[in-house]
Design an enzyme around this catalytic site. Structure first.
Site, PDB file in Angstrom:
ATOM      1  N   THR A  56      -3.007 -11.432   6.417  1.00 36.24           N
ATOM      2  CA  THR A  56      -4.234 -10.690   6.689  1.00 36.24           C
ATOM      3  C   THR A  56      -4.484 -10.801   8.195  1.00 36.24           C
ATOM      4  OG1 THR A  56      -5.640 -12.638   6.324  1.00 36.24           O
ATOM      5  CG2 THR A  56      -5.252 -11.232   4.438  1.00 36.24           C
ATOM      6  N   GLY A  57      -5.136  -9.806   8.760  1.00 35.72           N
ATOM      7  CA  GLY A  57      -5.438  -9.873  10.193  1.00 35.72           C
ATOM      8  C   GLY A  57      -4.935  -8.652  10.928  1.00 35.72           C
TER       9      GLY A  57
ATOM     10  N   THR B 140      -8.422  -7.740   4.216  1.00 35.55           N
ATOM     11  CA  THR B 140      -7.235  -7.493   3.389  1.00 35.55           C
ATOM     12  C   THR B 140      -7.186  -8.599   2.350  1.00 35.55           C
ATOM     13  OG1 THR B 140      -6.035  -6.622   5.294  1.00 35.55           O
ATOM     14  CG2 THR B 140      -4.676  -7.399   3.499  1.00 35.55           C
TER      15      THR B 140
ATOM     16  N   GLY C 123      -3.042  -6.010  11.957  1.00 31.04           N
ATOM     17  CA  GLY C 123      -1.845  -5.392  11.397  1.00 31.04           C
ATOM     18  C   GLY C 123      -0.825  -4.990  12.437  1.00 31.04           C
TER      19      GLY C 123
ATOM     20  N   VAL D 117      -1.644   3.439   9.547  1.00 39.43           N
ATOM     21  CA  VAL D 117      -1.182   2.516   8.520  1.00 39.43           C
ATOM     22  C   VAL D 117      -0.966   1.165   9.183  1.00 39.43           C
ATOM     23  CG1 VAL D 117       0.755   1.963   7.005  1.00 39.43           C
ATOM     24  CG2 VAL D 117      -0.163   4.280   7.042  1.00 39.43           C
ATOM     25  N   GLY D 118      -1.497   0.127   8.579  1.00 37.35           N
ATOM     26  CA  GLY D 118      -1.354  -1.218   9.145  1.00 37.35           C
ATOM     27  C   GLY D 118      -0.137  -1.926   8.587  1.00 37.35           C
ATOM     28  N   ASP D 119      -0.205  -3.236   8.588  1.00 35.53           N
ATOM     29  CA  ASP D 119       0.943  -4.035   8.130  1.00 35.53           C
ATOM     30  C   ASP D 119       1.010  -4.174   6.614  1.00 35.53           C
ATOM     31  OD1 ASP D 119      -1.448  -5.533   8.216  1.00 35.53           O
ATOM     32  OD2 ASP D 119      -0.352  -7.427   8.295  1.00 35.53           O
TER      33      ASP D 119
HETATM   34  N1  GLY Z   1      -4.010  -6.371   8.021  1.00 34.67           N
HETATM   35  C1  GLY Z   1      -4.615  -5.186   7.622  1.00 34.67           C
HETATM   36  C2  GLY Z   1      -4.472  -4.079   8.562  1.00 34.67           C
HETATM   37  O1  GLY Z   1      -4.282  -4.286   9.740  1.00 34.67           O
HETATM   38  O2  GLY Z   1      -4.578  -2.954   8.139  1.00 34.67           O
END
Ligand code: GLY
Length: 422
Positions: free
Chosen positions: A298-299, A247, A301, A276-278
């Site tokens: 980042t990481g 990310t 989510g 869908v992530g964070d």
């Molecule tokens: N941090 C990005 C995701 O988990 O999609």
């Protein structure tokens, strides 16, 4: 479960968490935080300043010049993240991002404009490369905050974004390798009529290490058969075994104290379609408050959504914590969610990029880096900073010593297999 990798042994002995997560965090052999420290910053911080995840490093200088010449803070941040979105070799965002389990690239992004207190977000968007800019278009051209899926794609086309195929040939081949890696129970991969067909390794009493060696060997053969270039094969095999979730986040602050942020991603590689992530979640992947500051992530989510990471950080700063303290407190909430269980936390990777309105900043992470030395060189988590002069990368301040580990966890890896990745 056996964990034999040296890095993890070192990690669990030296670095298990101890700071402030309640009684469950206490343990005799546990020490506290790693030693890097951004708290030694001068009392008067620099403005303007741009911070971002390290994959934005090479785009910082141009964005900084734009900001310094009076450019808008959100446009400066978007200029940084557009770089990796346009780069087909960055497999974590935009064009060339690794696809979902069906081989389709799905992107998420959001942005927050501090001065006007407006936000925009898009999730699970296909066929549009610069989703960070689409999130800005949602902010500017709709009365909504978030659009997802087909609706977001149609909106993007309506406001002038071109539809394009985001799956590069390299990413497609890595995805195909992933399909074949998981094809013991389906029809992907060469059939039995193929002269090179081999039955999947079976556990006929052989040690796990031998099965593992065979699996990696098959993967490498497959990679060659799929036409993956020799210089890409190691990366491809690694990404297939341990799907990454790259990310980029960026926050920008100008000399007037205006601040904005944005985050964009292709999310977890080989995810379920629609996951869908964070990154597009306002308050998780990004949060900006003109009165306080901006943060992004980042990481992992899923873990970040559970602690509303970016919002938690900004609220912590509002209540007086320094950027570093605010980030550490949020990381401790992730640790608390797992009751300090290192057998689970070692698979979680999280980094926060934090910028306060006065220019103080911090990069904090759950672990110092990612990956074990079993598979090549582990990477150190870094924050990239441009506040005048030369852009620089700084290691993050880590809550836990050691590196997060590859997931899913491999069995014991024989030394000669480890060497193949070095
Ligand atoms: N941090 C990005 C995701 O988990 O999609």
């Amino acid at each position: 479960m056996t964990f034999s990798r040296r890095d993890f042994v070192k990690t669990s002995v030296l670095g298990a968490v101890a700071v402030g997560v309640g009684s469950q965090a206490r343990g005799d052999s546990h020490s506290s935080v790693a030693t890097q420290d951004h708290d030694s910053q001068p009392a008067s911080y620099k403005r303007p300043i741009i911070i971002c995840a390290n994959n934005g490093f090479k785009y910082l200088d141009d964005a900084f010049a734009f900001l310094k010449n009076g450019g808008d803070t959100l446009d400066a941040a978007l200029q940084v993240v557009k770089g990796p979105e346009d780069d087909p070799k960055d497999r974590s965002v935009g064009l060339g991002g690794l696809p979902n389990e069906e081989g389709v690239v799905e992107l998420d992004a959001c942005c927050m404009h501090g001065p006007t207190r407006r936000v925009g977000s898009v999730g699970a968007v296909r066929n549009i490369k610069n989703v960070s800019l689409v999130s800005k278009a949602v902010m500017e051209h709709t009365g909504h905050v978030m659009l997802v899926g087909e609706g977001a794609e149609r909106f993007a086309v309506a406001v002038g974004f071109p539809r394009e195929n985001l799956l590069t040939d390299d990413s497609r081949k890595i995805w195909l390798l992933w399909k074949e890696y998981h094809s013991d129970a389906d029809w992907w991969g060469p059939g039995i009529s193929n002269p090179h067909w081999q039955p999947p390794p079976t556990d006929d009493g052989r040690p796990q290490s031998e099965l593992w060696r065979e699996r990696v060997h098959h993967l490498e053969e497959h990679a060659a058969n799929l036409g993956i270039a020799p210089e890409l094969r190691r990366e491809a095999v690694y990404k297939v075994m341990f799907p990454p979730m790259g990310t980029i986040h960026c926050s920008a602050l100008n000399d007037k104290g205006e601040i904005s942020g944005c985050t964009t991603t292709s999310g977890l590689a080989f995810k379920l379609p629609g996951r869908v992530g964070d990154s597009p979640i306002i308050g998780a992947g990004c949060y900006t408050d003109q009165d306080v500051g901006s943060a992004g992530a980042t990481g992992s989510g899923e873990e970040n959504i559970k602690v509303a990471g970016a919002h938690t950080i900004v609220e912590n700063m509002r209540h007086g914590m320094s950027p570093r303290e605010a980030g550490m407190d949020t990381l401790k909430r992730i640790v608390r969610n797992y009751n300090n269980d290192m057998n689970k936390l070692k698979f979680i990777d999280m980094t926060y990029y934090i910028l306060r309105k006065d220019g103080a900043y911090a990069g904090v992470s759950l672990w110092e880096g990612y990956g074990s030395s079993s598979f090549g060189t582990p990477s150190v988590h870094k924050i990239a900073v441009q506040d005048g002069g030369q852009a620089r990368s700084e290691p993050t301040v880590a809550l836990l010593k050691g590196n997060s580990q590859e997931f899913p966890p491999p069995p014991k890896v024989p030394t000669e297999v480890q060497k193949q990745f070095k």
